[in-house]
Design an enzyme around this catalytic site. Structure first.
Site: not given
Length: 397
Positions: A154-156
């Site tokens: 999700a961060d990436v």
């Protein structure tokens, strides 16, 4: 570009722009990006997403620190932050204020749950997004507990979305002369990567469920087969590829077998299907099995670890692994941009800076005399490492 991000989602967007040639200044607190304080796990984040950046350490809780930030903003093209919703406004750098004071500035923000809904004030972490927006629910064995993906996906994905939006805004500025506010969230990024699953859900009315390996509606589709030295994965669910696979393993009778005659039948009898494939490929190595499957035009892959990839010829030929020089004379590699421009991309890099490594140099560039820099350091408005402070000491002596 000014990068006020921490952990991955904000710095990741900055890393993409740095790899594309932007001059990225990482604006940190005096203690640094929070990732710096969580051991090897955090250090890996810092080094992966802060290459080729400079660092200035500012106390933005103080008026003098915010004054320095605004001097930097007056010269910047882009600002990125992943503060919790409302924090940027309290610092005087919310989107409305930035648009008013710096109309050409492109400013981007990442939150956990968006800026309009009831959860806008919640802190955003990758694992929360994976849990709350469908990924964990659909990942894992059918009779097992939900599983997080083995990376901060999700961060990436949010970092990539933010970088894309910033580039679009910069392109738009060439015709309008004005910047823009780019906003994304871990929620939006997590949902966007599941477009096909969402489409399947709306078409069938059934939410994707955990089932381990293999795709829910087709077989063999992303199915794992154990071989002599590990596992392989393969897909052959079209009528053409299913026939080719049956002929490859010398089992042409399976083509019209009622258990395997079409995808619904093969899905219902997946266990028997996998047993036949295991019997056919079980004595082969991964290399042998993949070579045979490729000869028949069947999509497949050996399941490999990073240990297998270090000397991989395709990885080496792509030049995606950037050679990074560290400040102590060491070296390591890190994946760089996932695309090339005219066949080129950066192949060498400099490791992430230490906290405040470039504070003195940046303040001098802004016109601060050394006496003023020393006063800011003494009052802890800004921070710098010991080796950087020697620049002022030598100049003063």
């Amino acid at each position: 570009m000014l990068d006020l991000g921490q952990y991955i989602a904000g710095p990741g967007a900055g890393q993409t722009l740095a790899d594309l040639g932007a001059d990225v200044l990482k604006v940190e607190s005096l203690s640094g990006d929070q990732a710096r304080g969580i051991g090897t796990f955090g250090e890996a984040m810092v080094q992966a997403y802060n290459r080729d950046k400079r660092s200035i350490a500012l106390d933005l809780g103080r008026e003098e620190g915010r004054e320095i930030l605004h001097k930097l903003l007056a010269e910047a093209d882009v600002l990125v932050q992943n503060f919790r919703h409302g924090s940027a406004e309290r610092l005087g750098i919310g989107p409305d204020e930035l648009s008013r004071r710096y109309p050409r500035l492109v400013h981007g923000g990442v939150t956990g749950f968006g800026v309009n809904g009831p959860s806008r004030g919640r802190p955003g972490l990758d694992i929360a997004a994976q849990a709350e927006f469908g990924l964990m629910y659909a990942t894992g064995e059918a009779d097992g507990e939900p599983q997080r993906l083995g990376l901060p996906v999700a961060d990436v994905t949010a970092a990539n979305a933010l970088a894309t939006g910033i580039l679009a805004a910069l392109f738009q500025r060439t015709s309008t002369g004005r910047g823009a506010h780019v906003q994304t969230s871990l929620m939006e990024a997590t949902l966007s990567m599941q477009a096909s699953n969402w489409g399947e859900y709306t078409l069938t009315g059934q939410a994707p469920r955990r089932k381990g390996n293999g795709q829910a509606l087709v077989a063999p589709g992303a199915d794992v087969v154990t071989v002599a030295d590990g596992t392989i994965v393969l897909s052959a669910y079209t009528a053409e590829k299913w026939s080719a696979l049956c002929n490859l393993i010398d089992r042409p009778e399976l083509i019209d077998d009622p258990r395997f005659v079409d995808n619904p039948a093969r899905v219902a009898h997946r266990a028997e299907l996998l047993a036949a494939l295991s019997e056919a490929f079980g004595a082969m190595t991964r290399h042998q099995a993949v070579e045979r499957l490729q000869s028949a035009g069947i999509v497949c892959g050996a399941v490999r670890s990073f240990d297998d990839l270090v000397d991989d010829k395709d990885v080496a030929a792509s030049e995606i692994l950037v050679d990074v020089a560290t400040s102590d004379g060491g070296r390591y590699t890190s994946p760089g941009l996932a695309f090339t421009l005219d066949g080129r991309r950066r192949t060498t890099s400099v490791s992430a800076p230490v906290v405040g490594q470039h504070t003195v140099a940046v303040l001098r560039d802004l016109g601060y005399p050394d006496s003023a820099v020393a006063a800011l350091l003494d009052s802890r408005v800004v921070g710098a490492p010991a080796f950087s402070l020697r620049q002022i000491e030598r100049h003063s002596s």
